[in-house]
Enzyme design. Structure first.
Site, PDB file in Angstrom:
ATOM      1  N   GLY A   1       0.811  -1.214   0.000  1.00 31.93           N
ATOM      2  CA  GLY A   1       0.000   0.000   0.000  1.00 31.93           C
ATOM      3  C   GLY A   1       0.841   1.259   0.000  1.00 31.93           C
ATOM      4  O   GLY A   1       0.750   2.074  -0.905  1.00 31.93           O
TER       5      GLY A   1
ATOM      6  N   ILE B   1      -1.703  -5.483   4.605  1.00 30.95           N
ATOM      7  CA  ILE B   1      -1.127  -4.975   3.349  1.00 30.95           C
ATOM      8  C   ILE B   1       0.224  -5.629   3.084  1.00 30.95           C
ATOM      9  O   ILE B   1       1.020  -5.142   2.286  1.00 30.95           O
ATOM     10  CB  ILE B   1      -1.019  -3.435   3.343  1.00 30.95           C
ATOM     11  CG1 ILE B   1      -0.129  -2.927   4.479  1.00 30.95           C
ATOM     12  CG2 ILE B   1      -2.399  -2.809   3.444  1.00 30.95           C
ATOM     13  CD1 ILE B   1       0.167  -1.430   4.370  1.00 30.95           C
ATOM     14  N   GLY B   2       0.448  -6.722   3.754  1.00 34.09           N
ATOM     15  CA  GLY B   2       1.671  -7.473   3.490  1.00 34.09           C
ATOM     16  C   GLY B   2       2.657  -7.465   4.636  1.00 34.09           C
ATOM     17  O   GLY B   2       3.720  -8.064   4.545  1.00 34.09           O
TER      18      GLY B   2
ATOM     19  N   ASN C   1       6.938  -9.033  16.453  1.00 33.07           N
ATOM     20  CA  ASN C   1       7.436 -10.182  15.703  1.00 33.07           C
ATOM     21  C   ASN C   1       8.687  -9.759  14.939  1.00 33.07           C
ATOM     22  O   ASN C   1       8.596  -9.071  13.932  1.00 33.07           O
ATOM     23  CB  ASN C   1       6.351 -10.677  14.737  1.00 33.07           C
ATOM     24  CG  ASN C   1       6.775 -11.927  13.992  1.00 33.07           C
ATOM     25  OD1 ASN C   1       7.944 -12.113  13.663  1.00 33.07           O
ATOM     26  ND2 ASN C   1       5.821 -12.797  13.714  1.00 33.07           N
ATOM     27  N   PRO C   2       9.860 -10.140  15.439  1.00 37.98           N
ATOM     28  CA  PRO C   2      11.104  -9.661  14.807  1.00 37.98           C
ATOM     29  C   PRO C   2      11.228 -10.083  13.345  1.00 37.98           C
ATOM     30  O   PRO C   2      11.896  -9.413  12.569  1.00 37.98           O
ATOM     31  CB  PRO C   2      12.202 -10.322  15.646  1.00 37.98           C
ATOM     32  CG  PRO C   2      11.554 -10.734  16.908  1.00 37.98           C
ATOM     33  CD  PRO C   2      10.105 -10.983  16.608  1.00 37.98           C
ATOM     34  N   LYS C   3      10.572 -11.178  12.962  1.00 43.55           N
ATOM     35  CA  LYS C   3      10.695 -11.612  11.571  1.00 43.55           C
ATOM     36  C   LYS C   3       9.957 -10.664  10.632  1.00 43.55           C
ATOM     37  O   LYS C   3      10.528 -10.158   9.669  1.00 43.55           O
ATOM     38  CB  LYS C   3      10.126 -13.030  11.432  1.00 43.55           C
ATOM     39  CG  LYS C   3      10.298 -13.620  10.053  1.00 43.55           C
ATOM     40  CD  LYS C   3       9.669 -15.013   9.996  1.00 43.55           C
ATOM     41  CE  LYS C   3      10.744 -16.049   9.696  1.00 43.55           C
ATOM     42  NZ  LYS C   3      10.166 -17.400   9.599  1.00 43.55           N
ATOM     43  N   THR C   4       8.690 -10.393  10.945  1.00 44.44           N
ATOM     44  CA  THR C   4       7.926  -9.520  10.054  1.00 44.44           C
ATOM     45  C   THR C   4       8.357  -8.059  10.198  1.00 44.44           C
ATOM     46  O   THR C   4       8.375  -7.319   9.216  1.00 44.44           O
ATOM     47  CB  THR C   4       6.419  -9.655  10.321  1.00 44.44           C
ATOM     48  OG1 THR C   4       6.169  -9.469  11.704  1.00 44.44           O
ATOM     49  CG2 THR C   4       5.918 -11.027   9.908  1.00 44.44           C
TER      50      THR C   4
ATOM     51  N   VAL D   1       6.464   0.472  13.307  1.00 44.49           N
ATOM     52  CA  VAL D   1       7.693   0.251  12.532  1.00 44.49           C
ATOM     53  C   VAL D   1       7.507   0.479  11.033  1.00 44.49           C
ATOM     54  O   VAL D   1       8.445   0.352  10.276  1.00 44.49           O
ATOM     55  CB  VAL D   1       8.224  -1.189  12.735  1.00 44.49           C
ATOM     56  CG1 VAL D   1       8.489  -1.464  14.195  1.00 44.49           C
ATOM     57  CG2 VAL D   1       7.279  -2.231  12.165  1.00 44.49           C
TER      58      VAL D   1
ATOM     59  N   GLU E   1       7.070   2.950   8.872  1.00 39.81           N
ATOM     60  CA  GLU E   1       7.617   4.001   8.027  1.00 39.81           C
ATOM     61  C   GLU E   1       9.043   4.413   8.376  1.00 39.81           C
ATOM     62  O   GLU E   1       9.759   4.946   7.534  1.00 39.81           O
ATOM     63  CB  GLU E   1       6.694   5.229   8.089  1.00 39.81           C
ATOM     64  CG  GLU E   1       5.371   4.958   7.413  1.00 39.81           C
ATOM     65  CD  GLU E   1       4.294   5.969   7.785  1.00 39.81           C
ATOM     66  OE1 GLU E   1       4.033   6.849   6.977  1.00 39.81           O
ATOM     67  OE2 GLU E   1       3.739   5.861   8.892  1.00 39.81           O
TER      68      GLU E   1
END
Lengths: 770, 291
Positions: A257, A484-485, A664-667, A735, A737
């Site tokens: 987005g 949005i991913g 979630n440190p991965k995403t 996180v 932007e």
């Protein structure tokens, strides 16, 4: 370094340790997406589906004098060619009001296909509806339009002199100052004072904008790639004069987005209009060119940053002024001075924003509006000051790190940029950098290293959720937020699992549908924290309801207990003082004869929603008065510049961020890394090129608008301080932007270190380095 | 739009002769872009992908005869040893998907000044084999390009193959873009050393209305290498620099969105100097043993 200011509300419940929040869990939507089962808007097929294509104006300003649609209508399979002559009338967009943010939805005041006026080169002037997308596109090319052309202002560079200073409002950042920056600048021993420019940029989410519209009487169902389904629903109900309750917008999966899918652009409105006019379900998938011509992007900017300092590096004055562009029929200014209000402890600060109005597509938000380009100017200027002082750029920044907000002395809710720089410098090996430009090389590659600060102010929006707990121990969370991913559903799964003490596998999250409780926009880096706040409240309420059921039973080990004495865990409630005493939710519900139990945050009714919005707004203002709630970071960048050809290769990257607690440190890492990639694109290649004579974008596609490819990117390291913000539930900030901010400056600073060439105009292209 | 799919070369040539405004399509990496962007709306598409001869390469009369429909990916994997310059050029083209589809024949038929294969073909001294129902003719590649996206192909002709002499010495290719992959060249340069005939081949891309050679640079360098071919002695830096200047002097670029004319001229001089330095270093190492 971090102070804990007084809390605005009682401490939120803290999930017990070894829980889901903070763990790098795989995305809950991963299997569906990798197997191709996740349906995006364009994947929705409904019976009797027709397809639409846009016809764009080819002049910047004027009036349509002739429309020849005969050739288009003669194409086999064409159902309708809609123009302002035959399109159904719509209610014009509502005026923008700070009291109803959904009035921001259209992004422009243009009443598409209900007017003969043309306001920008590319404005849709006709829509073709046909049996197939190809037929619609082919016929769209056959529509001939003649115009009475009127003089138009389309050249940003030429229009800068007409810029008008902005007055600050609730929605717009205007002028802010403390002390007398100009006088301080005039007497400062060391001064840097330069002009920086950034180009227009276009939205290029991987999924182009798409809409499927189905009317059933006055009921409307819309599948839409959206960052704000509530805005879309409200705007469409207004435009088409139908009851809000009859409009449903679904957006379960969105392919990116970045702000471009928050407004409701022409493609959406005209798909719904086409369906209304033809009595068919209609799908329109915008081409890349359609997106560039109808979806607002980032304004070009010209900025002045002037810094005055003592010889020891102490800042005395900071001026940051900027001009951005808006369209004559809408657009959002870019508050380029946003970060300059908060980053450096200068006693004299002057921030001013101006806009100039052009006959162009309205500008709109793109990832970190303001800070993304504002940090390029500010953080380049700070680097220039470091060079002028002969001082290390990290040391210069740390010397001017404020304890309180430099403008008005407010506290920061948390801020530990010093720790971010310290960790980054250590990991990156900053100390090995030799300070002089052109002092590091590897064969014909000039090697340069640069730093820049990242800064963003995440927003907080109201959210409404329901949480349903079933006797089988499973949990259903429902909220119309947007995936949005970024892993939004995964994050809320983790939050709910911890709050209720159930495994993440037991939690299902529904989102992206206006039938669900209203969620926040996926914007302003606020969605995850906003939903989590409501979700935590709902989970507390749910546990209270469950406990009430348990307390009624004489046999329950929870009888006579208060919630504060209990812990959620192992799928139930257990006594904190005797962890083996308690029972599972299933036992409690089954004994009470309940298959499930559900709670909803207060805003279920219209009154509830109004109250909730008022409470959220009041809370936001109270928080704003009390402290600055910001996220920061330190970018470390290494580039290699070919000494002879000027080719720039980014060879190393490390970003260390202070973003509060990380769910979630991965995403989160993916999101920050994506921001850095987008920033590298802005630094080196992205630029929407507009022919100043016609106002027409000449690179409306990915072949000529260059986003970075894998070969342009190094391995990007992301690290966090991962300390909770003491003023928010779970310590979350945002996180989405902050990753892009500061990136272009870090690249330009590294390029300067490599080559001795200071580029103040983005993008940093080859020819600028020779 | 009509779509013809001939199964033999004869059918293809007949179809071409019968409808001279037909647009031939092989990999589609140019034609489909044109169609998708609305710049091209041919009444007839002539699909050449089913013609077996076009998919093959072989050696003929000492040259590699590369069928017009052989994709870049196969040039890289199958011909990297014999046609190193062309294989290097092919590696810079698009993405793996594009290299699986795109063909040298298509690059020639499009005849864009920015086509990546052209500098390598020019440097190698290739010949384009074109055919029609009237017969077959060979055109030296340097004579093939006739203007921006115009070639010597008659309106009843198709590109059958390109005939490229296998290398007898080192070859190099260099391309500069505004990013590191998937990019149209700002400028490109191909170099081939031909120790067998004591000659030098050059090719300039994206810096003139057509791909072109740099004859003055070729002659100069061939003269300078007189004697050095045998001694394999070091090349004086001044020679490489002068070679670069002469290559740059052969260009006639314009300013466009990808870069300025000035930058292109400069970049060509750098690429020419560099490729020569690399190629000569290879030659001095005895690569290849020119028999």
């Amino acid at each position: 370094m971090t102070r804990a200011p007084e809390r605005s509300r009682p401490a939120p419940p803290t999930p017990s340790p070894a829980q889901a929040v903070g763990r790098p869990l795989d995305r809950v939507d991963g299997p569906a997406k990798t197997a191709g089962l996740a349906r995006y808007t364009a994947d929705h097929h409904v019976p009797d589906l027709a397809h639409a294509a846009l016809v764009h104006a080819t002049v910047a300003r004027g009036r349509i004098t002739g429309l020849d649609t005969a050739d288009a209508e003669a194409v086999g399979g064409v159902l309708a060619v809609l123009t302002h002559h035959n399109a159904p009338r719509m209610t014009p967009p509502a005026p923008v009001s700070a009291l109803d943010l959904s009035t921001l939805a259209p992004g422009t005041t243009v009443d598409y296909l209900n007017t003969d006026r043309v306001h920008w080169n590319g404005q849709p002037v006709a829509v073709v509806v046909a049996d197939s997308p190809d037929t619609a596109r082919q016929a769209a090319r056959l529509v001939r339009v003649t115009y009475e052309v009127e003089p138009a202002v389309t050249d940003f560079a030429a229009a800068q002199d007409d810029a008008v200073p902005l007055r600050g409002t609730l929605l717009v950042l205007g002028e802010e100052r403390t002390g007398d920056a100009e006088r301080a600048l005039a007497t400062a021993p060391v001064v840097v004072d330069h002009r920086y420019t950034t180009p227009a940029q276009s939205h290029h989410a991987m999924e182009p904008h798409a809409t499927v519209a189905v009317w059933n009487g006055d009921r409307l169902t819309v599948h839409e790639g959206s960052q704000d389904v509530d805005w879309a629903r409200r705007h469409l109900a207004r435009r088409f004069g139908v009851p809000l309750a009859g409009v449903r917008v679904l957006s379960p999966h969105v392919g990116g987005g970045f702000g471009g899918k928050a407004p409701v652009w022409a493609g959406t409105v005209l798909t719904v209009l086409a369906a209304r006019a033809t009595g068919r379900a209609v799908r329109m998938v915008l081409s890349r060119e359609d997106v560039i011509r109808t979806v607002g992007g980032r304004t070009p900017t010209v900025q002045r940053v002037a810094l005055g300092a003592q010889r020891d590096g102490t800042l005395t004055a900071l001026l940051h002024t900027g001009v951005s562009q808006v369209g004559r029929v809408g657009g959002t200014p870019e508050p380029v001075g946003s970060q300059s209000r908060h980053l450096y402890a200068a006693p004299h600060i002057w921030i001013r924003h101006s806009t100039t109005t052009l006959d162009v597509l309205p500008t709109a938000h793109m990832r970190a509006p303001g800070e993304a380009v504002g940090t390029f100017a500010l953080e380049s200027a700070v680097d220039e000051l470091a060079v002028a002082l002969g001082m290390d750029p990290v040391e210069l920044r740390m010397r001017n790190e404020p304890d309180r907000d430099p403008l008005d002395g407010k506290r920061f809710s948390r801020r530990d940029l010093r720790a971010a720089y310290a960790r980054g410098a250590e990991r990156f090996g900053w100390a090995e950098r030799t300070p002089s430009p052109r002092s590091m090389r590897d064969g014909h590659w000039l090697v340069g290293r640069g730093v820049a600060t990242a800064f963003h102010l995440p927003v907080r929006l109201p959210a409404d959720v329901t949480v349903r707990l079933r006797a089988d121990g499973t949990v259903l969370v429902r909220c119309a937020f947007h995936e949005i991913g970024v892993g939004a559903a995964t994050a809320q799964t983790q939050v709910a699992a911890d709050a209720l003490g159930v495994p993440v596998e037991a939690v299902t999250v529904e989102h992206g549908d206006t039938e669900l409780p209203v969620g926040p926009q996926a914007g302003g880096s606020g969605q995850t924290a906003s939903v989590a706040t409501a979700l935590l409240e709902a989970c507390e309420e749910l546990k209270r309801s469950v406990l009430a059921l348990a307390r009624r039973s004489p046999s329950s080990p929870l009888r006579g207990r208060r919630l504060s004495e209990l812990r959620a865990g192992r799928g139930g409630l257990y006594r904190a003082d005797a962890p083996d005493r308690g029972e599972t939710y299933g036992v409690i519900l089954t004994r009470a004869g309940r298959a499930e139990i559900e709670v909803r945050t207060a805003a279920g009714t219209r009154l509830g929603r109004t109250l909730q919005q008022a409470r959220a707004a009041a809370g936001w203002f109270r928080d704003r008065r009390r402290w600055v709630r910001a996220v920061t970071g330190a970018h470390f960048c290494e580039v290699r510049v070919d000494e002879h050809t000027g080719e720039v290769r980014v060879s190393r990257w490390l970003g260390v961020f202070d973003v509060g607690r990380v769910v979630n440190p991965k995403t989160a890492t993916s999101q920050l890394r994506g921001g850095i990639v987008m920033g590298i694109g802005a630094a080196l290649s992205e630029e929407t090129l507009v022919d100043p004579r016609t106002g027409r974008t000449v690179n409306p596609g990915l072949a000529e608008y260059h986003v970075p490819v894998q070969a342009d990117l190094p391995r990007i390291e992301v690290d966090y301080l991962d300390e909770p913000d003491p003023t928010t539930p779970l310590g979350l900030l945002g996180v989405g932007e902050v990753g892009i901010t500061g990136v272009a400056a870090a690249v330009a600073n590294a390029v300067h270190h490599a080559t001795g060439v200071r580029v103040r105009d983005l993008p940093v292209t080859l020819d600028r380095l020779l | 739009m009509e779509f013809l799919q001939p199964a033999t070369w004869e059918e293809a040539l007949e179809a071409r002769a019968a409808s001279r405004d037909a647009v031939p399509i092989a990999g589609g990496t140019d034609v489909m872009v044109g169609i998708n962007f609305g710049r091209l709306r041919p009444a007839l598409l002539l699909d050449l992908t089913r013609v077996p001869e076009l998919q093959q390469w072989g050696t003929d009369d000492g040259a590699v005869r590369l069928g017009a429909g052989v994709p870049y990916a196969r040039v890289i994997t199958e011909l990297g040893d014999r046609l190193p310059g062309l294989a290097m050029a092919a590696r810079t083209i698009g993405s793996p998907q594009i290299r699986n589809r795109g063909t040298v024949g298509g690059n020639l038929a499009t005849a864009s000044p920015a086509g990546d294969a052209h500098p390598a073909l020019l440097a190698a001294g290739a010949e384009v084999e074109v055919a029609s129902v009237r017969g077959t003719r060979r055109i030296p590649v340097a004579d093939f390009y006739r203007g921006v996206k115009r070639s010597a192909l008659a309106d009843d002709e198709l590109v059958a193959a390109v005939r490229i002499p296998p290398r007898t010495g080192p070859q190099q290719y260099s391309k500069i873009g505004t990013r590191n992959a998937m990019v149209i060249a700002v400028a490109a340069f191909g170099l081939a050393l031909h120790p067998d005939r004591r000659a030098v081949g050059t090719g300039i891309g994206s810096a003139a209305p057509t791909p072109r050679r740099a004859p003055a640079a070729e002659e100069f360098l061939a003269g300078e290498l007189d004697g050095l071919w045998e001694s394999r002695a070091e090349l004086p830096p001044a020679t490489a620099a002068r070679f670069g200047e002469l290559v740059a002097g052969a260009a006639a670029p314009i300013d466009d969105v990808r870069g300025t004319a000035r930058y292109r001229v400069h970049a060509l001089s750098v690429m020419a100097r560099r490729t020569l330095t690399w190629a000569w270093a290879d030659y001095r190492k005895g690569d290849p043993a020119c028999a």
